[in-house]
Design a protein around this motif. Sequence first.
Motif, PDB file in Angstrom:
ATOM      1  N   THR A 213       0.839  -1.214   0.000  1.00 44.64           N
ATOM      2  CA  THR A 213       0.000   0.000   0.000  1.00 44.64           C
ATOM      3  C   THR A 213       0.869   1.258   0.000  1.00 44.64           C
ATOM      4  OG1 THR A 213      -0.045   0.315   2.396  1.00 44.64           O
ATOM      5  CG2 THR A 213      -1.626  -1.253   1.485  1.00 44.64           C
ATOM      6  N   ASP A 214       0.196   2.409   0.002  1.00 42.83           N
ATOM      7  CA  ASP A 214       0.898   3.690   0.104  1.00 42.83           C
ATOM      8  C   ASP A 214       0.911   4.199   1.530  1.00 42.83           C
ATOM      9  OD1 ASP A 214       1.641   4.011  -2.523  1.00 42.83           O
ATOM     10  OD2 ASP A 214      -0.328   4.747  -3.099  1.00 42.83           O
ATOM     11  N   ASN A 281      10.571  -0.772  -5.232  1.00 45.78           N
ATOM     12  CA  ASN A 281       9.164  -1.186  -5.308  1.00 45.78           C
ATOM     13  C   ASN A 281       8.660  -0.785  -6.676  1.00 45.78           C
ATOM     14  OD1 ASN A 281       8.449  -1.957  -2.427  1.00 45.78           O
ATOM     15  ND2 ASN A 281       9.346   0.058  -2.119  1.00 45.78           N
ATOM     16  N   GLU A 282       7.974  -1.697  -7.360  1.00 48.33           N
ATOM     17  CA  GLU A 282       7.370  -1.328  -8.645  1.00 48.33           C
ATOM     18  C   GLU A 282       5.874  -1.182  -8.468  1.00 48.33           C
ATOM     19  OE1 GLU A 282       7.156  -2.333 -13.385  1.00 48.33           O
ATOM     20  OE2 GLU A 282       7.804  -3.961 -12.075  1.00 48.33           O
ATOM     21  N   ARG A 283       5.337  -0.090  -8.996  1.00 46.53           N
ATOM     22  CA  ARG A 283       3.887   0.090  -8.922  1.00 46.53           C
ATOM     23  C   ARG A 283       3.229  -0.772  -9.983  1.00 46.53           C
ATOM     24  NH1 ARG A 283       0.877   5.803  -9.124  1.00 46.53           N
ATOM     25  NH2 ARG A 283       0.876   5.492 -11.359  1.00 46.53           N
ATOM     26  N   LEU A 284       2.214  -1.521  -9.551  1.00 45.13           N
ATOM     27  CA  LEU A 284       1.504  -2.399 -10.483  1.00 45.13           C
ATOM     28  C   LEU A 284       0.421  -1.589 -11.170  1.00 45.13           C
ATOM     29  CD1 LEU A 284       1.157  -5.506  -8.141  1.00 45.13           C
ATOM     30  CD2 LEU A 284       2.983  -4.990  -9.742  1.00 45.13           C
ATOM     31  N   GLU A 285       0.431  -1.637 -12.491  1.00 41.91           N
ATOM     32  CA  GLU A 285      -0.518  -0.828 -13.267  1.00 41.91           C
ATOM     33  C   GLU A 285      -1.822  -1.580 -13.489  1.00 41.91           C
ATOM     34  OE1 GLU A 285      -0.186   2.295 -14.122  1.00 41.91           O
ATOM     35  OE2 GLU A 285       1.803   2.392 -13.238  1.00 41.91           O
ATOM     36  N   GLY A 286      -2.927  -0.851 -13.363  1.00 42.43           N
ATOM     37  CA  GLY A 286      -4.245  -1.360 -13.768  1.00 42.43           C
ATOM     38  C   GLY A 286      -4.705  -2.623 -13.065  1.00 42.43           C
ATOM     39  N   THR A 287      -4.316  -2.793 -11.795  1.00 39.52           N
ATOM     40  CA  THR A 287      -4.804  -3.981 -11.079  1.00 39.52           C
ATOM     41  C   THR A 287      -5.865  -3.552 -10.071  1.00 39.52           C
ATOM     42  OG1 THR A 287      -3.017  -3.712  -9.489  1.00 39.52           O
ATOM     43  CG2 THR A 287      -2.644  -5.300 -11.236  1.00 39.52           C
ATOM     44  N   ASP A 288      -6.828  -4.426  -9.885  1.00 44.46           N
ATOM     45  CA  ASP A 288      -7.883  -4.142  -8.904  1.00 44.46           C
ATOM     46  C   ASP A 288      -7.447  -4.598  -7.516  1.00 44.46           C
ATOM     47  OD1 ASP A 288      -9.485  -3.194 -10.921  1.00 44.46           O
ATOM     48  OD2 ASP A 288     -10.331  -5.164 -11.361  1.00 44.46           O
ATOM     49  N   SER A 289      -6.313  -5.316  -7.471  1.00 45.67           N
ATOM     50  CA  SER A 289      -5.893  -5.875  -6.185  1.00 45.67           C
ATOM     51  C   SER A 289      -5.429  -4.771  -5.242  1.00 45.67           C
ATOM     52  CB  SER A 289      -4.757  -6.885  -6.406  1.00 45.67           C
ATOM     53  OG  SER A 289      -3.518  -6.301  -6.129  1.00 45.67           O
ATOM     54  N   SER A 290      -5.370  -5.107  -3.951  1.00 48.84           N
ATOM     55  CA  SER A 290      -4.950  -4.111  -2.961  1.00 48.84           C
ATOM     56  C   SER A 290      -3.429  -3.925  -3.005  1.00 48.84           C
ATOM     57  CB  SER A 290      -5.362  -4.566  -1.560  1.00 48.84           C
ATOM     58  OG  SER A 290      -4.770  -5.826  -1.294  1.00 48.84           O
ATOM     59  N   LEU A 292      -0.698  -2.510  -4.439  1.00 48.16           N
ATOM     60  CA  LEU A 292      -0.358  -1.449  -5.399  1.00 48.16           C
ATOM     61  C   LEU A 292       1.093  -1.547  -5.822  1.00 48.16           C
ATOM     62  CD1 LEU A 292      -2.069   1.559  -3.583  1.00 48.16           C
ATOM     63  CD2 LEU A 292      -2.947   0.255  -5.507  1.00 48.16           C
ATOM     64  N   TYR A 293       1.937  -2.075  -4.929  1.00 42.37           N
ATOM     65  CA  TYR A 293       3.378  -2.156  -5.183  1.00 42.37           C
ATOM     66  C   TYR A 293       3.897  -3.556  -4.941  1.00 42.37           C
ATOM     67  CZ  TYR A 293       4.096   2.874  -5.534  1.00 42.37           C
ATOM     68  OH  TYR A 293       4.083   4.173  -5.946  1.00 42.37           O
ATOM     69  N   LYS A 294       4.957  -3.897  -5.658  1.00 41.87           N
ATOM     70  CA  LYS A 294       5.601  -5.201  -5.475  1.00 41.87           C
ATOM     71  C   LYS A 294       7.116  -4.989  -5.488  1.00 41.87           C
ATOM     72  CE  LYS A 294       4.614  -9.914  -6.846  1.00 41.87           C
ATOM     73  NZ  LYS A 294       3.972 -10.783  -7.821  1.00 41.87           N
TER      74      LYS A 294
END
Length: 517
Positions: A213-214, A281-290, A292-294
């Motif tokens: 999360t952020d 951390n890479e921000r995941l684009e266009g995912t509905d999942s919680s 946001l980063y991986k």
Amino acid sequence: QTKTGIALLYDEVSENAYDIRLKLTKEVLTIQKQDVVCVSGSDHSANHRTVTLRRQPVGGLGLSIKGGAEHKVPVVISKIFKDQAAEQTGMLFIGDAIIQVNGINVESATHEEVVHLLRNAGDEVTITVQYLREAPSFLKLPIGSPGPSSDHSSGTSSPLFDSGLHLNGNSTNTAPSSPSSPIANEPKYEKRWLDTLSVPLSMARISRYKTGTDKLRSNAFEVLALDGVSTGILQFYTAQESADWLRAMSTNISDLTLQNMKMANKCCSPSDQVIHMGWVNERLEGTDSSQLYKFKFLALKGSSFYIFSTPPVSTLDWVRAEKIYNLCEVLFKIHKLWLADDCWLQANLYLGIHQDLDLEDQRPYCFSVMVGHGKSHYFNVELGSELAVWEKSFQRAIFLEVQRTGSKTYMCSWQGDTLCFTIDFALGFTCFDSKTKNVLWKFKFSQLKGSSDDGKTRVKLLFQNLDTKQIETKELEFQDLTAVLHCIHSFIAAKVASVDPVFIDSQSIARKYMYSN
């Protein structure tokens, strides 16, 4: 050099925090918890200790207690008074949980029930205790001194009542009884910090955010080892302490990464050296999942920019990267920095190329790497100093690759003709017919005065004719226009750097702001 200090270990499930001691060396972070150990006179476990106290006319049992079942914690000894009954046994410690009083189990008793039992237990009270290794921080037990003679409190008030049993209680004995002193062959106990977890720092990563999360943790972070073992959430009493520990751990991780790079580079040819690598951390684009980063592990090596899900440990690991891009065809761009006054700066690293990204998140220290076909990866790091290193490393890796490659040729077309477009470090731009190899036009880098494109395949390049001083427009169509524009950018930047390295340094956004911060 070893750094040590007291912190809290936060348990997200129970929402309690426990006192721990951190020990940081160059290679390992160790978490220690306090426990009572038997140091002589017996080999049996110090887990349960049974102690008989003789109530004193002055001072009673010589201890105070806190906690109870109503607070979801055991009743624990919170104070031991100097030269009184409890201290004289040498077997009781602040933080001991009371399990039995005169044979009666009190593990699920309330505070008042235990106070009543102790006060009415007669002149000789036998208690069984076990040191509570994970005493919730809300008990506010003093942790400064490891020995039993801690007659000071932590200096901070606890929401829990501290019941003093240093009063007489219901003593029938008016004559002073002999003190509760240790017998010669009785076991001797000490309170010590014991290692409970060691986290190797080589290729470890740090996160200040709640997973994916952020949400930034307040004065807290987590350290994860290469094998996924986590320290848990380390909480600090002040923002300054948190920042100091974060910096110290990051420095040690960086130093070990440098050692790993040197080892890897011994097996690589001079043209295939690792310039820099590390966790982001890479921000995941266009995912509905919680999520946001991986976490991703990036590396700049030889002619390529690599993205891994786990760090490459052996030479064979380099082929299993998730993504590999040619360094001439990527564009590094800093997005956000947090300044001293807490405002953030939206920044374009290189002038002339603007791309509007949807920057909704509130993480500082973000950069993106734009790649071919208009795609980009959006990353975040924990510290401004890391951002500065990535900026410098991308620059260096790209410049080295441009100089090594010397020139790049791309197929293109215009008005039905198949052409070749070459970007050459020494000569500039050349366009020739792919079949006849006839040169159609050539210009130096300094003659390029501007460009415009349709965002898809077509570009207009504006060159100044050296003789007439007129602007000549050359229009071309490419399959992957973004890669070509990035390549032009890389070659021009490398050319400027070779002529005027001071100018390139003056353009560094990260270093300019990080070190004035």
